[in-house]
Design a protein around this motif. Structure first.
Motif, PDB file in Angstrom:
ATOM      1  N   ILE A  59       2.104  -0.235  -0.156  1.00  0.00           N
ATOM      2  CA  ILE A  59       3.271   0.085   0.531  1.00  0.00           C
ATOM      3  C   ILE A  59       3.436   1.389   0.453  1.00  0.00           C
ATOM      4  O   ILE A  59       3.399   2.167  -0.813  1.00  0.00           O
ATOM      5  CB  ILE A  59       4.641  -0.746   0.191  1.00  0.00           C
ATOM      6  N   VAL A  60       3.325   2.489   1.266  1.00  0.00           N
ATOM      7  CA  VAL A  60       3.362   3.892   1.475  1.00  0.00           C
ATOM      8  C   VAL A  60       4.719   4.474   1.957  1.00  0.00           C
ATOM      9  O   VAL A  60       5.104   3.939   2.952  1.00  0.00           O
ATOM     10  CB  VAL A  60       2.039   4.397   1.891  1.00  0.00           C
ATOM     11  N   THR A  61       5.276   5.306   1.263  1.00  0.00           N
ATOM     12  CA  THR A  61       6.596   5.769   1.773  1.00  0.00           C
ATOM     13  C   THR A  61       6.739   7.666   1.797  1.00  0.00           C
ATOM     14  O   THR A  61       5.932   8.010   1.112  1.00  0.00           O
ATOM     15  CB  THR A  61       7.946   5.349   1.011  1.00  0.00           C
ATOM     16  N   THR A  79      -4.793   7.642  -4.901  1.00  0.00           N
ATOM     17  CA  THR A  79      -5.441   8.956  -4.731  1.00  0.00           C
ATOM     18  C   THR A  79      -5.298   9.158  -3.136  1.00  0.00           C
ATOM     19  O   THR A  79      -5.071  10.282  -2.796  1.00  0.00           O
ATOM     20  CB  THR A  79      -6.865   8.838  -5.221  1.00  0.00           C
ATOM     21  N   ARG A  80      -5.741   8.135  -2.580  1.00  0.00           N
ATOM     22  CA  ARG A  80      -5.919   8.478  -0.797  1.00  0.00           C
ATOM     23  C   ARG A  80      -4.446   8.511  -0.366  1.00  0.00           C
ATOM     24  O   ARG A  80      -4.214   9.598   0.561  1.00  0.00           O
ATOM     25  CB  ARG A  80      -6.394   7.188  -0.147  1.00  0.00           C
ATOM     26  N   ALA A  81      -3.265   7.843  -0.931  1.00  0.00           N
ATOM     27  CA  ALA A  81      -2.080   7.939  -0.216  1.00  0.00           C
ATOM     28  C   ALA A  81      -1.491   9.311  -0.760  1.00  0.00           C
ATOM     29  O   ALA A  81      -0.970  10.062   0.256  1.00  0.00           O
ATOM     30  CB  ALA A  81      -1.063   6.874  -0.911  1.00  0.00           C
ATOM     31  N   GLU A  82      -1.427   9.925  -1.841  1.00  0.00           N
ATOM     32  CA  GLU A  82      -1.176  10.956  -2.213  1.00  0.00           C
ATOM     33  C   GLU A  82      -1.987  12.284  -1.841  1.00  0.00           C
ATOM     34  O   GLU A  82      -1.227  13.482  -1.455  1.00  0.00           O
ATOM     35  CB  GLU A  82      -1.289  11.162  -3.901  1.00  0.00           C
ATOM     36  N   ASP A 139      -2.544  -4.177  -8.874  1.00  0.00           N
ATOM     37  CA  ASP A 139      -1.770  -2.925  -8.890  1.00  0.00           C
ATOM     38  C   ASP A 139      -2.382  -1.863  -7.800  1.00  0.00           C
ATOM     39  O   ASP A 139      -3.530  -1.820  -7.624  1.00  0.00           O
ATOM     40  CB  ASP A 139      -1.420  -2.214 -10.208  1.00  0.00           C
ATOM     41  N   HIS A 140      -1.329  -0.971  -7.244  1.00  0.00           N
ATOM     42  CA  HIS A 140      -1.848  -0.104  -6.085  1.00  0.00           C
ATOM     43  C   HIS A 140      -1.671   1.391  -6.608  1.00  0.00           C
ATOM     44  O   HIS A 140      -1.939   2.356  -5.795  1.00  0.00           O
ATOM     45  CB  HIS A 140      -0.998  -0.287  -4.923  1.00  0.00           C
ATOM     46  N   MET A 141      -1.701   1.680  -8.163  1.00  0.00           N
ATOM     47  CA  MET A 141      -1.879   2.682  -8.394  1.00  0.00           C
ATOM     48  C   MET A 141      -2.187   2.617 -10.055  1.00  0.00           C
ATOM     49  O   MET A 141      -2.262   1.567 -10.512  1.00  0.00           O
ATOM     50  CB  MET A 141      -0.279   3.410  -8.519  1.00  0.00           C
ATOM     51  N   GLY A 142      -2.525   3.732 -10.632  1.00  0.00           N
ATOM     52  CA  GLY A 142      -2.799   3.605 -12.293  1.00  0.00           C
ATOM     53  C   GLY A 142      -4.327   4.142 -12.457  1.00  0.00           C
ATOM     54  O   GLY A 142      -4.939   4.518 -11.364  1.00  0.00           O
ATOM     55  N   PRO A 143      -4.640   4.237 -13.627  1.00  0.00           N
ATOM     56  CA  PRO A 143      -6.195   4.697 -14.075  1.00  0.00           C
ATOM     57  C   PRO A 143      -7.140   3.813 -13.626  1.00  0.00           C
ATOM     58  O   PRO A 143      -6.983   2.534 -13.755  1.00  0.00           O
ATOM     59  CB  PRO A 143      -5.740   5.100 -15.654  1.00  0.00           C
ATOM     60  N   ALA A 199      -1.836   7.019   6.698  1.00  0.00           N
ATOM     61  CA  ALA A 199      -1.863   7.048   5.133  1.00  0.00           C
ATOM     62  C   ALA A 199      -1.931   5.558   4.384  1.00  0.00           C
ATOM     63  O   ALA A 199      -2.742   5.469   3.647  1.00  0.00           O
ATOM     64  CB  ALA A 199      -0.857   7.889   4.833  1.00  0.00           C
ATOM     65  N   ALA A 200      -1.352   4.860   4.917  1.00  0.00           N
ATOM     66  CA  ALA A 200      -1.295   3.588   4.472  1.00  0.00           C
ATOM     67  C   ALA A 200      -2.320   2.781   4.715  1.00  0.00           C
ATOM     68  O   ALA A 200      -3.061   1.929   3.865  1.00  0.00           O
ATOM     69  CB  ALA A 200       0.127   2.849   5.131  1.00  0.00           C
ATOM     70  N   LYS A 201      -2.766   3.021   6.091  1.00  0.00           N
ATOM     71  CA  LYS A 201      -4.015   1.984   6.388  1.00  0.00           C
ATOM     72  C   LYS A 201      -5.278   2.704   5.597  1.00  0.00           C
ATOM     73  O   LYS A 201      -6.152   1.919   5.119  1.00  0.00           O
ATOM     74  CB  LYS A 201      -4.220   2.110   8.013  1.00  0.00           C
ATOM     75  N   ASP A 202      -5.421   3.912   5.557  1.00  0.00           N
ATOM     76  CA  ASP A 202      -6.514   4.782   4.892  1.00  0.00           C
ATOM     77  C   ASP A 202      -6.491   4.111   3.175  1.00  0.00           C
ATOM     78  O   ASP A 202      -7.683   4.073   2.726  1.00  0.00           O
ATOM     79  CB  ASP A 202      -6.491   6.130   4.958  1.00  0.00           C
TER      80      ASP A 202
END
Length: 250
Positions: free
Chosen positions: A204-206, A153-156, A182-186, A126-129
């Motif tokens: 960073i994905v958790t 979108t990919r992480a979620e 940033d790694h999220m947002g519109p 998930a993190a790499k994708d």
């Protein structure tokens, strides 16, 4: 604040630093195993860079005392290397920056120690994708928000959360340059990407909530709920022909 656009010559300099980082990660992929300590890895990385004419740029940055950040399991980033042996089943993220002739390249990679469990494998994928999806959006005319939206979108979609507190950044002569990524947002918001920009994409994905705490050392960031984290990072150049990864090794 203005973006510093890099010439082809500048990008070649960053790529040379990136090749050292990439080669070091490749070497680490064969060294990391149960019983190895992150302090041993820190010494290995510093020597690896020095032997190739580079400097570990993180060491001494704002007082940071090590050549790498080594973040194990629920530590999301900026973990201090220590003498605790890694155990089978652990995840460790090794983050390093090489400075070669004044040009810097930055890459973090999460490694599974020993045999990878199904749940660990899912988190790492998930993190790499998410990183790779973000990199695809790093083209002239897009916004940094397009990168963040693709990452999130990919992480979620994999069922994980992105930690919003830590972001990518410009890089070149300085380790951290404008703009933040940033790694999220519109999508469609933030700084417009231009040819010649060099940035990092480093989500960073958790497994749990994205809330974090900073430790007493002032650096180590870990999840509040104990969820494990993974991070992948590349330094990339934005070009008219698409994003060029300057730290590729896998």
């Amino acid at each position: 604040m203005s973006v510093e656009l890099k010439t082809r010559e500048h990008i070649r300099g960053i790529r040379k630093a990136g090749r050292i980082v990439a080669a070091c990660h490749k070497a680490l992929s064969r060294r990391l195993a149960p019983g190895v300590t992150t302090l041993e890895i820190d010494r290995f990385v510093e020597r690896f860079m020095l032997d190739r004419g580079a400097q570990p740029a993180q060491k001494g940055y704002k007082g940071y005392p090590y050549a790498i950040c080594a973040s194990v399991n629920d530590v999301v980033c900026h973990g201090f290397p220590d003498a605790e042996p890694l155990e089978a089943g652990d995840i460790v993220t090794i983050d390093m920056v090489a400075d070669l002739n004044g040009w810097k390249a930055d890459s973090a990679w999460s490694y599974s120690i020993g045999k990878t469990s199904a749940s660990t494998g899912k988190l790492l994928k998930a993190a790499k994708d998410a990183m790779l999806e973000g990199i695809k959006k790093a083209v002239p005319g897009n916004h940094v928000g397009d990168i963040g939206h693709a990452v999130q979108t990919r992480a979620e979609r994999h069922g994980f959360c992105v930690v919003p507190m830590f972001v990518g950044h410009g890089i070149g002569r300085s380790m951290h340059e404008y703009p933040d990524v940033d790694h999220m947002g519109p999508p469609g918001q933030g700084v417009v990407l231009e040819e010649g920009m060099v940035i990092t994409v480093e989500p960073i994905v958790t497994t749990g909530r994205p809330d974090i705490l900073i430790g007493r050392d002032g650096w180590t960031a870990r999840t509040v709920d104990g969820g494990w984290a993974a991070q992948f990072e590349h330094t990339i150049a934005v070009t008219k022909d698409g994003p060029i990864v300057l730290t590729r090794w896998d």
